[in-house]
Design a protein around this motif. Sequence first.
Motif, PDB file in Angstrom:
ATOM      1  N   ILE A  53     -13.543  81.641  49.198  1.00 30.16           N
ATOM      2  CA  ILE A  53     -14.864  81.006  49.270  1.00 30.16           C
ATOM      3  C   ILE A  53     -15.779  81.546  48.178  1.00 30.16           C
ATOM      4  O   ILE A  53     -16.482  80.782  47.488  1.00 30.16           O
ATOM      5  CB  ILE A  53     -15.489  81.230  50.659  1.00 30.16           C
ATOM      6  N   LEU A  54     -15.774  82.872  47.996  1.00 29.40           N
ATOM      7  CA  LEU A  54     -16.619  83.467  46.958  1.00 29.40           C
ATOM      8  C   LEU A  54     -16.194  83.019  45.562  1.00 29.40           C
ATOM      9  O   LEU A  54     -17.034  82.782  44.691  1.00 29.40           O
ATOM     10  CB  LEU A  54     -16.565  84.991  47.059  1.00 29.40           C
ATOM     11  N   THR A  55     -14.887  82.915  45.349  1.00 29.29           N
ATOM     12  CA  THR A  55     -14.401  82.445  44.052  1.00 29.29           C
ATOM     13  C   THR A  55     -14.849  81.015  43.793  1.00 29.29           C
ATOM     14  O   THR A  55     -15.255  80.668  42.673  1.00 29.29           O
ATOM     15  CB  THR A  55     -12.873  82.536  43.998  1.00 29.29           C
ATOM     16  N   TRP A  56     -14.791  80.180  44.828  1.00 31.72           N
ATOM     17  CA  TRP A  56     -15.232  78.789  44.683  1.00 31.72           C
ATOM     18  C   TRP A  56     -16.729  78.716  44.401  1.00 31.72           C
ATOM     19  O   TRP A  56     -17.178  77.946  43.555  1.00 31.72           O
ATOM     20  CB  TRP A  56     -14.888  78.018  45.951  1.00 31.72           C
ATOM     21  N   VAL A  57     -17.517  79.534  45.109  1.00 34.30           N
ATOM     22  CA  VAL A  57     -18.963  79.558  44.875  1.00 34.30           C
ATOM     23  C   VAL A  57     -19.270  80.074  43.473  1.00 34.30           C
ATOM     24  O   VAL A  57     -20.144  79.548  42.773  1.00 34.30           O
ATOM     25  CB  VAL A  57     -19.664  80.425  45.939  1.00 34.30           C
ATOM     26  N   SER A  58     -18.529  81.103  43.064  1.00 34.21           N
ATOM     27  CA  SER A  58     -18.747  81.645  41.728  1.00 34.21           C
ATOM     28  C   SER A  58     -18.370  80.635  40.654  1.00 34.21           C
ATOM     29  O   SER A  58     -19.010  80.564  39.600  1.00 34.21           O
ATOM     30  CB  SER A  58     -17.936  82.929  41.549  1.00 34.21           C
ATOM     31  N   ALA A  59     -17.338  79.833  40.916  1.00 28.40           N
ATOM     32  CA  ALA A  59     -16.891  78.844  39.931  1.00 28.40           C
ATOM     33  C   ALA A  59     -17.870  77.693  39.784  1.00 28.40           C
ATOM     34  O   ALA A  59     -17.777  76.923  38.820  1.00 28.40           O
ATOM     35  CB  ALA A  59     -15.520  78.299  40.324  1.00 28.40           C
ATOM     36  N   ALA A  60     -18.818  77.570  40.711  1.00 31.32           N
ATOM     37  CA  ALA A  60     -19.786  76.478  40.624  1.00 31.32           C
ATOM     38  C   ALA A  60     -20.675  76.594  39.394  1.00 31.32           C
ATOM     39  O   ALA A  60     -21.229  75.598  38.926  1.00 31.32           O
ATOM     40  CB  ALA A  60     -20.647  76.438  41.884  1.00 31.32           C
ATOM     41  N   GLY A  61     -20.815  77.793  38.861  1.00 30.34           N
ATOM     42  CA  GLY A  61     -21.673  77.977  37.690  1.00 30.34           C
ATOM     43  C   GLY A  61     -20.928  78.035  36.381  1.00 30.34           C
ATOM     44  O   GLY A  61     -21.502  78.424  35.367  1.00 30.34           O
ATOM     45  N   TRP A  62     -19.641  77.667  36.378  1.00 30.71           N
ATOM     46  CA  TRP A  62     -18.858  77.759  35.152  1.00 30.71           C
ATOM     47  C   TRP A  62     -18.854  76.466  34.350  1.00 30.71           C
ATOM     48  O   TRP A  62     -18.263  76.409  33.275  1.00 30.71           O
ATOM     49  CB  TRP A  62     -17.402  78.116  35.467  1.00 30.71           C
ATOM     50  N   GLY A  63     -19.466  75.426  34.886  1.00 28.85           N
ATOM     51  CA  GLY A  63     -19.336  74.112  34.260  1.00 28.85           C
ATOM     52  C   GLY A  63     -19.900  74.052  32.863  1.00 28.85           C
ATOM     53  O   GLY A  63     -19.199  73.774  31.892  1.00 28.85           O
ATOM     54  N   ASN A  64     -21.177  74.301  32.723  1.00 22.19           N
ATOM     55  CA  ASN A  64     -21.838  74.207  31.426  1.00 22.19           C
ATOM     56  C   ASN A  64     -21.881  75.580  30.775  1.00 22.19           C
ATOM     57  O   ASN A  64     -22.587  76.474  31.229  1.00 22.19           O
ATOM     58  CB  ASN A  64     -23.260  73.668  31.593  1.00 22.19           C
ATOM     59  N   VAL A  65     -21.105  75.745  29.739  1.00 28.23           N
ATOM     60  CA  VAL A  65     -21.023  77.027  29.056  1.00 28.23           C
ATOM     61  C   VAL A  65     -21.858  76.967  27.792  1.00 28.23           C
ATOM     62  O   VAL A  65     -21.648  76.121  26.933  1.00 28.23           O
ATOM     63  CB  VAL A  65     -19.557  77.367  28.705  1.00 28.23           C
ATOM     64  N   ALA A  66     -22.795  77.850  27.697  1.00 28.27           N
ATOM     65  CA  ALA A  66     -23.642  77.943  26.511  1.00 28.27           C
ATOM     66  C   ALA A  66     -24.044  79.389  26.323  1.00 28.27           C
ATOM     67  O   ALA A  66     -24.201  80.139  27.287  1.00 28.27           O
ATOM     68  CB  ALA A  66     -24.880  77.059  26.654  1.00 28.27           C
ATOM     69  N   SER A  67     -24.208  79.779  25.064  1.00 28.72           N
ATOM     70  CA  SER A  67     -24.515  81.176  24.779  1.00 28.72           C
ATOM     71  C   SER A  67     -25.892  81.579  25.273  1.00 28.72           C
ATOM     72  O   SER A  67     -26.153  82.751  25.518  1.00 28.72           O
ATOM     73  CB  SER A  67     -24.424  81.429  23.270  1.00 28.72           C
ATOM     74  N   ASP A  68     -26.801  80.606  25.433  1.00 24.54           N
ATOM     75  CA  ASP A  68     -28.144  80.936  25.900  1.00 24.54           C
ATOM     76  C   ASP A  68     -28.281  80.811  27.409  1.00 24.54           C
ATOM     77  O   ASP A  68     -29.388  80.914  27.941  1.00 24.54           O
ATOM     78  CB  ASP A  68     -29.170  80.030  25.220  1.00 24.54           C
ATOM     79  N   LYS A  69     -27.168  80.597  28.116  1.00 28.10           N
ATOM     80  CA  LYS A  69     -27.254  80.450  29.567  1.00 28.10           C
ATOM     81  C   LYS A  69     -27.619  81.761  30.242  1.00 28.10           C
ATOM     82  O   LYS A  69     -28.111  81.772  31.368  1.00 28.10           O
ATOM     83  CB  LYS A  69     -25.924  79.926  30.118  1.00 28.10           C
TER      84      LYS A  69
END
Length: 371
Positions: A282-298
């Motif tokens: 569950i934690l891995t899935w929740v953590s993966a929710a923020g991996w979509g848009n990758v940008a250096s200024d994120k």
Amino acid sequence: MNNVQLQHRVVISFRALPLLGQKLRSLSSPPSAMATLTPPPTAVHIDLWPILSESKRIINAHSRHFLALSVLFLLPLSFSFSAYPFIDKLFSQSSPPSIESHFSFLYNPFQLQKPPIFPIKYIFTLLYSLFVFIFSLLATGSITCSVFHGFYGRPVKFVSAIKSSFTTFFPLLSTCLVTELILSGILVILGLIFLGLLKLTQVLGFQVNYSSTYFLSLCLFFLITFMFIVLYLQVKWAFAYVVVVVESSWGLEPLKRSKNLVRGLKRVAFSILLFFGFFSGILTWVSAAGWGNVASDKWKNWAFILHIVLTSALFMSLMLSYLAASTVFYMYSKAIHGELAWEIAEEFAREYVSLPFDDEKVPHVVSVVNG
């Protein structure tokens, strides 16, 4: 008068352990003063929730100690679990802006040379794997030792925990290598069987279509078989790393010892793996929710930073609970197999301490011989 050996059987009830000290001190009294013999019960029941409750009690009793160990060993691990996929995507990006572009001058300063054969991404992955491996062993050694002493009510010292993390590092390393060799050997055997079946099919004159449903089903069957074997071995080796820390053994011996201790308790061991595995997923899935848009200024986005902080804290708490629960389960298993009684007697022989046992624990019988 000749020396007469008097054997007194003292029933140690987990509901009345505070009376054990008085019973042990009264062993020199006449036999008439001893407690009446009571046969031990035959059925033994242990559940997941008492283990979790006891491990939580130990952690809460030494909250600052375990917080310090968690920040030192588990927080870097949990942060890396939360942030690594994002950083890995940054390294994988070919178009700027990316972290890899900032380091490109190391191998191509004037755009005249070709990129190296071994890119920075692979170096970073190798260093990350080494970092996770080392910190996992250090965390296991320190936290397991602290929970073990906290279970007995002994003083839990930060310096002793740090010392244990380093003294048990190489024994844990050897045991980990043995487990990996065993699992790798099983995987090789299954792979050879799989290739043998393919070769036999070709010898018999059949064409192998690697995109067919039958071939994919065969691959899936072997994969599921390997996963079940790994799960079965993980259940049998549930106490392996605790045995390394507590009993000072290493290599193959902790695996054999764990196999004996988990006998009759495989259901509980499986439930612990299932419980923590479920919440880790569950934690891995929740953590993966923020991996979509990758940008250096994120990293400048406060919502993303908050997401990383929260998932890291939850990962840290989950790993701490798992290590504590494994150690408590090990102690309960020793008690059920009748190995804990003499250790308790030695504790009371030194001084009285309050031992944390659940009401659901069963009585055990200790035979004490006076010469």
